[in-house]
Design a protein around this motif. Sequence first.
Motif, mmCIF file in Angstrom:
data_model
loop_
_atom_site.group_PDB
_atom_site.id
_atom_site.type_symbol
_atom_site.label_atom_id
_atom_site.label_comp_id
_atom_site.label_asym_id
_atom_site.label_seq_id
_atom_site.Cartn_x
_atom_site.Cartn_y
_atom_site.Cartn_z
ATOM 1 N N GLY A 107 26.592 57.206 39.676
ATOM 2 C CA GLY A 107 26.711 58.849 40.337
ATOM 3 C C GLY A 107 28.396 59.180 39.627
ATOM 4 N N GLN A 108 28.935 59.221 40.717
ATOM 5 C CA GLN A 108 30.816 60.345 40.223
ATOM 6 C C GLN A 108 30.794 58.758 39.536
ATOM 7 N N PRO A 109 32.216 59.409 39.281
ATOM 8 C CA PRO A 109 32.879 58.342 38.554
ATOM 9 C C PRO A 109 33.798 57.673 39.876
ATOM 10 N N LEU A 110 34.519 56.147 40.076
ATOM 11 C CA LEU A 110 34.277 55.554 40.870
ATOM 12 C C LEU A 110 36.083 55.193 40.908
ATOM 13 N N ALA A 111 36.401 55.440 41.664
ATOM 14 C CA ALA A 111 38.054 54.794 41.828
ATOM 15 C C ALA A 111 38.455 53.857 42.898
ATOM 16 N N LEU A 112 39.080 53.157 42.370
ATOM 17 C CA LEU A 112 39.322 51.702 43.135
ATOM 18 C C LEU A 112 40.586 51.491 43.552
ATOM 19 N N PHE A 113 41.291 50.480 44.171
ATOM 20 C CA PHE A 113 42.330 50.525 44.559
ATOM 21 C C PHE A 113 42.441 48.796 45.173
ATOM 22 N N GLU A 114 43.504 48.176 45.184
ATOM 23 C CA GLU A 114 43.336 47.054 45.525
ATOM 24 C C GLU A 114 43.053 45.906 44.203
ATOM 25 N N SER A 115 44.179 45.248 43.761
ATOM 26 C CA SER A 115 43.720 44.046 42.994
ATOM 27 C C SER A 115 42.384 43.421 42.936
ATOM 28 N N GLY A 116 42.179 42.842 44.471
ATOM 29 C CA GLY A 116 40.995 41.826 44.815
ATOM 30 C C GLY A 116 39.934 42.279 44.753
ATOM 31 N N ALA A 117 39.728 43.488 44.640
ATOM 32 C CA ALA A 117 38.478 44.679 45.113
ATOM 33 C C ALA A 117 37.979 45.238 43.926
ATOM 34 N N ILE A 118 38.921 45.250 42.472
ATOM 35 C CA ILE A 118 38.789 45.545 41.263
ATOM 36 C C ILE A 118 37.925 44.106 40.685
ATOM 37 N N LEU A 119 38.492 43.436 41.337
ATOM 38 C CA LEU A 119 37.904 42.161 40.491
ATOM 39 C C LEU A 119 36.726 42.331 40.840
ATOM 40 N N GLU A 120 36.879 41.857 42.077
ATOM 41 C CA GLU A 120 35.138 41.246 42.695
ATOM 42 C C GLU A 120 34.243 43.136 42.452
ATOM 43 N N TYR A 121 34.323 44.032 42.436
ATOM 44 C CA TYR A 121 33.883 45.096 42.409
ATOM 45 C C TYR A 121 33.207 44.938 40.508
ATOM 46 N N LEU A 122 33.975 44.209 39.637
ATOM 47 C CA LEU A 122 33.677 44.648 37.817
ATOM 48 C C LEU A 122 33.474 42.894 37.931
ATOM 49 N N ALA A 123 33.380 42.077 38.386
ATOM 50 C CA ALA A 123 32.334 41.169 38.325
ATOM 51 C C ALA A 123 30.922 41.477 39.121
ATOM 52 N N ASP A 124 30.477 42.060 40.151
ATOM 53 C CA ASP A 124 29.157 42.337 40.170
ATOM 54 C C ASP A 124 28.886 43.707 39.094
ATOM 55 N N LYS A 125 29.265 43.975 38.748
ATOM 56 C CA LYS A 125 28.861 45.539 37.853
ATOM 57 C C LYS A 125 28.257 44.774 36.444
ATOM 58 N N THR A 126 29.623 43.549 35.708
ATOM 59 C CA THR A 126 29.256 43.093 34.371
ATOM 60 C C THR A 126 28.526 41.503 35.306
ATOM 61 N N GLY A 127 28.050 40.852 36.333
ATOM 62 C CA GLY A 127 27.666 40.511 36.694
ATOM 63 C C GLY A 127 28.085 38.672 35.881
ATOM 64 N N GLU A 128 29.092 38.480 35.657
ATOM 65 C CA GLU A 128 30.502 37.667 35.597
ATOM 66 C C GLU A 128 31.868 37.448 36.418
ATOM 67 N N PHE A 129 31.540 36.054 35.494
ATOM 68 C CA PHE A 129 33.212 35.371 36.917
ATOM 69 C C PHE A 129 33.135 35.636 38.365
ATOM 70 N N LEU A 130 31.436 35.892 38.904
ATOM 71 C CA LEU A 130 31.579 35.030 39.698
ATOM 72 C C LEU A 130 30.479 35.725 40.457
ATOM 73 N N PRO A 131 29.808 34.271 40.803
ATOM 74 C CA PRO A 131 28.096 33.736 41.318
ATOM 75 C C PRO A 131 27.691 35.371 42.115
ATOM 76 N N ARG A 132 26.327 35.614 41.779
ATOM 77 C CA ARG A 132 25.789 36.213 42.677
ATOM 78 C C ARG A 132 26.015 36.502 44.042
ATOM 79 N N ALA A 133 25.687 34.796 44.175
ATOM 80 C CA ALA A 133 24.850 34.709 45.912
ATOM 81 C C ALA A 133 25.571 32.765 45.999
#
Length: 229
Positions: A64-90
């Motif tokens: 979709g459209q560009p996604l803006a995010l703030f709060e460092s914890g939320a950003i880390l979780e988002y990037l981990a889910d986006k890439t599939g790295e540094f955080l297990p899926r489940a």
Amino acid sequence: MIDLYYWTTPNGHKISIFLEEAGLDYEIHPINIGKGEQFTREFLEIAPNNRIPAIVDRRPADGGQPLALFESGAILEYLADKTGEFLPRAGRERYMALQWLYWQMGGLGPMAGQNHHFRNYAPEKIDYAIARYIKETSRLYGVLDKQLEEHDYVAGKEYSIADMAIYPWVKPYENQGQDIEEFPNVQRWMGNIARRSAVERAYARAEKINPKDGVEMDDEARRHLFGQK
């Protein structure tokens, strides 16, 4: 492409470390919080809480459209889910990492931040406040040291976003009145994290942006950081 809105603080370093670790294309947009750049209209559209870091993902996973995010914890979780790295899926490993991420967000960050403020920035020295936050920071270091007795990384065997979140807050331990030799497991872990090439690259980029690191605390910076309503 990720646009990273950033200044050279522990919360900012968390995100540049992840981006370097994951090898994502990103562009840093420095937001000098000592000069009040976090209050510009353009930045507030991305981060309404006027705090760094923030990102804009120009190519989000949903297409979709560009996604803006703030709060460092939320950003880390988002990037981990986006890439599939540094955080297990489940599974339990995921929640082990997330609990330590939230421990940093809700405990170590706020307490060490108050520690920095009353020890280094407050216009008057308040002995009770200084002692309170040094002791609480020390307690938190002790919790972390205990966790690292039997684990290479904070959440277990694997390096994760929890390590990325915690390391930048422990790195300036001297400014928090802590004797790192009292926490040998934290000291060992810090050395291992510091030697990671991605961490070295992230801090090298920070040095180019702001060689003094952090915020130069003059009257203008105090007004922007501590005089908000």
